[in-house]
Write a protein that holds these residues in place. Structure first.
Motif, PDB file in Angstrom:
ATOM      1  N   PRO A  63       0.828  -1.212   0.000  1.00  0.00           N
ATOM      2  CA  PRO A  63       0.000   0.000   0.000  1.00  0.00           C
ATOM      3  C   PRO A  63       0.860   1.260   0.000  1.00  0.00           C
ATOM      4  O   PRO A  63       2.030   1.235   0.382  1.00  0.00           O
ATOM      5  CB  PRO A  63      -0.806  -0.112   1.292  1.00  0.00           C
ATOM      6  CG  PRO A  63      -0.042  -1.040   2.158  1.00  0.00           C
ATOM      7  CD  PRO A  63       0.732  -1.947   1.253  1.00  0.00           C
ATOM      8  N   ILE A  64       0.264   2.349  -0.429  1.00  0.00           N
ATOM      9  CA  ILE A  64       0.927   3.655  -0.453  1.00  0.00           C
ATOM     10  C   ILE A  64       0.387   4.469   0.717  1.00  0.00           C
ATOM     11  O   ILE A  64      -0.823   4.673   0.839  1.00  0.00           O
ATOM     12  CB  ILE A  64       0.643   4.383  -1.777  1.00  0.00           C
ATOM     13  CG1 ILE A  64       1.235   3.578  -2.932  1.00  0.00           C
ATOM     14  CG2 ILE A  64       1.190   5.800  -1.742  1.00  0.00           C
ATOM     15  CD1 ILE A  64       0.802   4.061  -4.298  1.00  0.00           C
ATOM     16  N   ASN A  65       1.285   4.920   1.587  1.00  0.00           N
ATOM     17  CA  ASN A  65       0.885   5.712   2.748  1.00  0.00           C
ATOM     18  C   ASN A  65       0.568   7.149   2.345  1.00  0.00           C
ATOM     19  O   ASN A  65       1.287   7.762   1.557  1.00  0.00           O
ATOM     20  CB  ASN A  65       1.983   5.733   3.799  1.00  0.00           C
ATOM     21  CG  ASN A  65       2.157   4.409   4.486  1.00  0.00           C
ATOM     22  OD1 ASN A  65       1.221   3.613   4.587  1.00  0.00           O
ATOM     23  ND2 ASN A  65       3.344   4.139   4.973  1.00  0.00           N
TER      24      ASN A  65
ATOM     25  N   TRP B 282       0.290  10.901   3.914  1.00  0.00           N
ATOM     26  CA  TRP B 282       0.794  11.645   5.070  1.00  0.00           C
ATOM     27  C   TRP B 282      -0.076  12.860   5.354  1.00  0.00           C
ATOM     28  O   TRP B 282      -0.702  13.414   4.456  1.00  0.00           O
ATOM     29  CB  TRP B 282       2.214  12.115   4.815  1.00  0.00           C
ATOM     30  CG  TRP B 282       3.181  11.011   4.503  1.00  0.00           C
ATOM     31  CD1 TRP B 282       3.129   9.711   4.940  1.00  0.00           C
ATOM     32  CD2 TRP B 282       4.336  11.097   3.688  1.00  0.00           C
ATOM     33  NE1 TRP B 282       4.192   9.009   4.457  1.00  0.00           N
ATOM     34  CE2 TRP B 282       4.948   9.826   3.674  1.00  0.00           C
ATOM     35  CE3 TRP B 282       4.923  12.110   2.958  1.00  0.00           C
ATOM     36  CZ2 TRP B 282       6.118   9.572   2.971  1.00  0.00           C
ATOM     37  CZ3 TRP B 282       6.087  11.845   2.254  1.00  0.00           C
ATOM     38  CH2 TRP B 282       6.675  10.597   2.276  1.00  0.00           C
TER      39      TRP B 282
ATOM     40  N   VAL C 110       0.858   9.014   9.286  1.00  0.00           N
ATOM     41  CA  VAL C 110       0.182   8.321   8.201  1.00  0.00           C
ATOM     42  C   VAL C 110      -1.318   8.423   8.477  1.00  0.00           C
ATOM     43  O   VAL C 110      -1.785   8.026   9.542  1.00  0.00           O
ATOM     44  CB  VAL C 110       0.626   6.847   8.113  1.00  0.00           C
ATOM     45  CG1 VAL C 110      -0.195   6.098   7.087  1.00  0.00           C
ATOM     46  CG2 VAL C 110       2.109   6.754   7.790  1.00  0.00           C
TER      47      VAL C 110
ATOM     48  N   GLN D 246      -4.163   4.880   3.544  1.00  0.00           N
ATOM     49  CA  GLN D 246      -3.388   4.121   2.575  1.00  0.00           C
ATOM     50  C   GLN D 246      -4.185   3.938   1.289  1.00  0.00           C
ATOM     51  O   GLN D 246      -5.402   3.786   1.330  1.00  0.00           O
ATOM     52  CB  GLN D 246      -3.017   2.746   3.127  1.00  0.00           C
ATOM     53  CG  GLN D 246      -2.049   2.807   4.286  1.00  0.00           C
ATOM     54  CD  GLN D 246      -1.628   1.425   4.733  1.00  0.00           C
ATOM     55  OE1 GLN D 246      -2.406   0.492   4.708  1.00  0.00           O
ATOM     56  NE2 GLN D 246      -0.373   1.306   5.144  1.00  0.00           N
TER      57      GLN D 246
ATOM     58  N   SER E 235      -4.131   1.850  -2.637  1.00  0.00           N
ATOM     59  CA  SER E 235      -3.594   0.714  -3.385  1.00  0.00           C
ATOM     60  C   SER E 235      -2.902   1.239  -4.634  1.00  0.00           C
ATOM     61  O   SER E 235      -3.296   2.263  -5.195  1.00  0.00           O
ATOM     62  CB  SER E 235      -4.728  -0.216  -3.820  1.00  0.00           C
ATOM     63  OG  SER E 235      -5.417  -0.710  -2.705  1.00  0.00           O
TER      64      SER E 235
ATOM     65  N   VAL F  47       1.398  12.629  -0.900  1.00  0.00           N
ATOM     66  CA  VAL F  47       2.290  11.594  -1.406  1.00  0.00           C
ATOM     67  C   VAL F  47       3.388  12.249  -2.240  1.00  0.00           C
ATOM     68  O   VAL F  47       3.157  13.300  -2.844  1.00  0.00           O
ATOM     69  CB  VAL F  47       1.551  10.528  -2.249  1.00  0.00           C
ATOM     70  CG1 VAL F  47       0.588   9.724  -1.412  1.00  0.00           C
ATOM     71  CG2 VAL F  47       0.834  11.155  -3.413  1.00  0.00           C
TER      72      VAL F  47
END
Length: 64
Positions: A2-4, A6, A18, A21, A23, A55
Motif C-alpha cells: 500500500p501507499i501511505n 501523510w 500516516v 493508505q 492501493s 504523497v
C-alpha cells in the motif's frame, strides 16, 4: 504494498503521521502541490473517496 498518505508533505520536522493508505493503481484527484526545496521534488495532496493526504511525486502518474 500500500501507499501511505501523510498528513503533511514536509518531513524535515520528523513528525509526519500516516493518515490513510491507497492501493497501487488507485485513481486519485490531485488538489494541491507542494515543492520541497531541500529535496528538489514535489508532493501532491490527493483525494480518493474519504481518503485525503500527501504523497511524493514519484508515486503519482499524472494524466492530462
Amino acid at each position: 504494498l500500500p501507499i501511505n498518505l501523510w498528513d503533511h508533505p514536509d518531513r524535515s520536522s520528523g513528525v509526519v503521521r500516516v493518515v490513510g493508505q491507497l492501493s497501487r493503481g488507485q485513481s486519485v484527484t490531485i488538489t494541491r502541490r507542494y515543492q520541497h526545496l531541500d529535496e528538489g521534488r514535489f508532493y501532491y495532496r490527493v483525494e480518493s473517496g474519504e481518503l485525503r493526504g500527501w504523497v511524493p511525486e514519484t508515486l503519482v502518474e499524472v494524466a492530462r
